[in-house]
Design a protein around this motif. Structure first.
Motif, short mmCIF file in Angstrom:
data_model
loop_
_atom_site.label_atom_id
_atom_site.label_comp_id
_atom_site.label_asym_id
_atom_site.label_seq_id
_atom_site.Cartn_x
_atom_site.Cartn_y
_atom_site.Cartn_z
N PHE A 290 0.83 -1.20 0.00
CA PHE A 290 0.00 0.00 0.00
C PHE A 290 0.87 1.26 0.00
N ALA A 291 1.95 1.24 0.78
CA ALA A 291 2.84 2.40 0.84
C ALA A 291 3.53 2.63 -0.49
N VAL A 292 3.89 1.56 -1.19
CA VAL A 292 4.52 1.69 -2.50
C VAL A 292 3.54 2.31 -3.50
N VAL A 293 2.29 1.90 -3.44
CA VAL A 293 1.26 2.49 -4.32
C VAL A 293 1.11 3.98 -4.02
N MET A 294 1.11 4.35 -2.75
CA MET A 294 1.01 5.76 -2.38
C MET A 294 2.25 6.54 -2.84
N SER A 295 3.40 5.88 -2.82
CA SER A 295 4.62 6.52 -3.32
C SER A 295 4.51 6.82 -4.80
N MET A 296 3.87 5.93 -5.54
CA MET A 296 3.66 6.16 -6.97
C MET A 296 2.72 7.35 -7.18
N VAL A 297 1.73 7.49 -6.32
CA VAL A 297 0.83 8.64 -6.41
C VAL A 297 1.60 9.94 -6.15
N SER A 298 2.54 9.88 -5.20
CA SER A 298 3.28 11.09 -4.83
C SER A 298 4.15 11.61 -5.97
N ILE A 299 4.55 10.74 -6.87
CA ILE A 299 5.38 11.18 -7.99
C ILE A 299 4.68 12.26 -8.80
N TYR A 300 3.36 12.16 -8.90
CA TYR A 300 2.59 13.14 -9.68
C TYR A 300 2.78 14.55 -9.14
N TYR A 301 2.55 14.73 -7.83
CA TYR A 301 2.61 16.11 -7.32
C TYR A 301 4.04 16.58 -7.06
N TYR A 302 4.99 15.66 -6.95
CA TYR A 302 6.39 16.10 -6.82
C TYR A 302 6.99 16.49 -8.17
N LEU A 303 6.43 15.97 -9.25
CA LEU A 303 6.92 16.34 -10.58
C LEU A 303 6.35 17.67 -11.06
N ARG A 304 5.26 18.12 -10.47
CA ARG A 304 4.63 19.37 -10.92
C ARG A 304 5.57 20.58 -10.78
N PRO A 305 6.27 20.76 -9.67
CA PRO A 305 7.22 21.88 -9.61
C PRO A 305 8.34 21.76 -10.64
N ILE A 306 8.79 20.52 -10.91
CA ILE A 306 9.87 20.32 -11.89
C ILE A 306 9.39 20.70 -13.28
N ILE A 307 8.17 20.29 -13.61
CA ILE A 307 7.60 20.63 -14.92
C ILE A 307 7.47 22.14 -15.05
N ALA A 308 7.00 22.79 -13.99
CA ALA A 308 6.83 24.26 -14.04
C ALA A 308 8.17 24.95 -14.24
N MET A 309 9.22 24.46 -13.60
CA MET A 309 10.53 25.12 -13.69
C MET A 309 11.20 24.92 -15.04
N TYR A 310 11.04 23.74 -15.62
CA TYR A 310 11.80 23.41 -16.82
C TYR A 310 11.00 23.46 -18.11
N MET A 311 9.68 23.32 -18.02
CA MET A 311 8.89 23.20 -19.24
C MET A 311 7.92 24.34 -19.47
N ASN A 312 7.51 25.03 -18.42
CA ASN A 312 6.55 26.13 -18.57
C ASN A 312 7.28 27.43 -18.89
N ALA A 313 6.69 28.19 -19.79
CA ALA A 313 7.28 29.48 -20.14
C ALA A 313 6.99 30.50 -19.04
N PRO A 314 7.94 31.38 -18.74
CA PRO A 314 7.70 32.39 -17.71
C PRO A 314 6.65 33.40 -18.15
N ASP A 315 5.91 33.91 -17.17
CA ASP A 315 4.92 34.95 -17.48
C ASP A 315 5.46 36.29 -17.01
N ALA A 316 4.60 37.31 -16.96
CA ALA A 316 5.05 38.67 -16.66
C ALA A 316 5.66 38.79 -15.27
N THR A 317 5.23 37.92 -14.33
CA THR A 317 5.73 38.02 -12.95
C THR A 317 6.92 37.12 -12.68
#
Length: 468
Positions: A405-432
């Motif tokens: 069960f903990a391993v399954v939850m760890s797999m779920v956590s990958i989703y929200y831990y990757l979101r900051p990485i995607i924002a930093m490396y893949m999203n274009a900066p805006d005015a702010t």
């Protein structure tokens, strides 16, 4: 004991530095204090000393966890440099409160008497109640302090009532004497009182470590608390809480586990904490609230180490909790450090506030990436081996379903831990987010050290694993 004396004296001395008109001396002096305490602490390694009629015991267990909380505070201090630059009028008081709260944390990892545990928790908690509301002009900070204080007061009352019932059932507050009384067949008639006392103590400590279903305060308090103090709350408080939790279960109630008194309750708390922490983090749009739910989820992984304990403070379970606490603390300080720098510059704490950070501040993006990967448990980071050691201890003791069960939850956590990485490396900066975030050389060095420690723990875990 030397660490407690030093921190108390240095905390008082630091208050007198507040009479100076300049804050420039406060940060280096506070860091020097913590560096000295960190070194002095390990002078007690390999010894076993008791103080105050054996109410406080200094041994390898207490030295190891004291090292974690002092090192965490030391690595966190550079990110308070903004307060120095802004001429924060109460900076000396803030630093002193942090030093005094460390005294409480050390008492929590060194106690041998339930009253000493209570004093440690209150010393730590009262300082954090004040620091949560330190941003007096911010309504969210005021709300966070009020919620934390009120709910913390109720949790403390529940914990103290549990201690009273345990004392009524066993006739003692000393851990080993409680253990002896629990094992004594003549006390079988006292089991209901003992069970209720243990349950209330589990609730009280569960609140302190953000374990579900006593976690509801965590997202709101973390969000309203100034980021620097939220990082301290997420690391030092949790590490001290779990060390105290482990010591209580292993030294006071080992026989109760065999009798099935607290183990089912703790297992249910573990499953619920993992589920709520990870699912809750997925739904967040604020990085700070995500890290709050992340803190809840990591409490669940640490609870696995408590469920899988082997009856002593030396062994796979205790070492797993120790290594996990160290790896988690280092990665969390790095994540909150980057978040504070970005929030101070861009006035944003959502994922979009990180857009384009890899282009404007490659160092911040790199450190945040390492921190996120470690918290997710990706190999070659300390977080991977932290989970590996905890899961291994659980498997050895037959908790295979819980590990799955903990391993399954760890797999779920990958989703929200990757979101900051995607924002930093893949999203274009805006005015702010087009301007570079200002980072001092002192903070850059601290971030590099945190990233290096995370990688070293993932590549060479044997340097610190197995020391208990």
């Amino acid at each position: 004991m030397n660490s407690i004396i030093l921190l108390s004296v240095l905390g008082l001395g630091n208050l007198f530095l507040g009479f100076r008109r300049s804050n420039r001396l406060l940060l280096p002096v506070a860091m020097l204090m913590l560096a000295v305490v960190f070194g002095v602490n390990f002078l007690d390694w390999g010894t076993s000393q008791s103080f105050f009629n054996e109410m406080l015991v200094v041994d390898n267990f207490s030295v190891a966890f004291t090292g974690i909380v002092v090192l965490t505070a030391l690595l966190l201090l550079p990110f308070s440099q903004q307060y120095v630059r802004d001429g924060e009028a109460n900076l000396a008081e803030y630093y002193s409160l942090l030093l005094f709260s460390l005294v409480g944390a050390i008492m929590m990892v060194s106690y041998n008497h339930l009253l000493m545990l209570f004093l440690g928790i209150e010393t730590l908690s009262i300082a954090m109640y004040v620091l949560a509301g330190s941003d007096k002009r911010n309504l969210r900070s005021n709300e966070a302090a009020l919620k934390y204080f009120l709910m913390g007061a109720f949790a403390t009352g529940i914990l103290l009532f549990g201690m009273a019932l345990v004392y009524g059932a066993t006739g003692t507050f000393v851990l080993r004497d409680i253990s002896f009384a629990v094992q004594n067949p003549a006390n079988a008639t006292l089991t209901p009182m003992l069970y209720i006392g243990m349950l209330l103590m589990l609730i009280g400590i569960g609140f302190k470590v953000s374990a579900a279903p006593f976690h509801f305060w965590t997202p709101d308090v973390y969000e309203g608390t100034p980021t620097f103090f939220a990082a301290f709350m997420s690391t030092v408080v949790k590490t001290a809480g779990f060390a105290a939790f482990l010591k209580l279960l292993v030294q006071a109630f080992p026989a109760a586990a065999a009798q099935g008194l607290w183990l089912p309750t703790l297992t249910a708390m573990c499953v619920l904490t993992l589920l709520i922490g990870n699912v809750g983090a997925v739904a967040q749009t604020s990085i700070k609230r995500m890290l709050a739910y992340s803190s809840v989820s990591h409490a669940g992984y640490l609870l696995i180490g408590l469920v899988a304990f082997n009856g002593q403070l030396e062994g796979a379970s205790a070492n797993g909790v120790f290594f996990y606490s160290l790896a988690y603390s280092v990665a969390t300080v790095a994540a909150f450090g980057v978040l504070k720098l970005v929030a101070d510059a861009r006035q944003r704490e959502d994922y979009n506030g990180l857009n384009g950070l890899a282009k404007t501040n490659p160092l911040l993006a790199f450190v945040m990436t390492v921190a996120m990967l470690s918290l997710a448990g990706i190999p070659l980071t300390g977080g991977f081996f932290g989970k590996f050691f905890v899961f291994s201890a659980a498997v050895e003791n037959g908790y295979i379903g819980l590990v799955v069960f903990a391993v399954v939850m760890s797999m779920v956590s990958i989703y929200y831990y990757l979101r900051p990485i995607i924002a930093m490396y893949m999203n274009a900066p805006d005015a702010t987010t087009t301007e570079a975030v200002p980072v001092g050389s002192f903070q850059s060095a601290a971030l590099l050290l945190l990233a290096l420690l995370t990688v070293v723990l993932g590549v060479l875990p044997g340097l610190v694993s197995g020391i208990l």
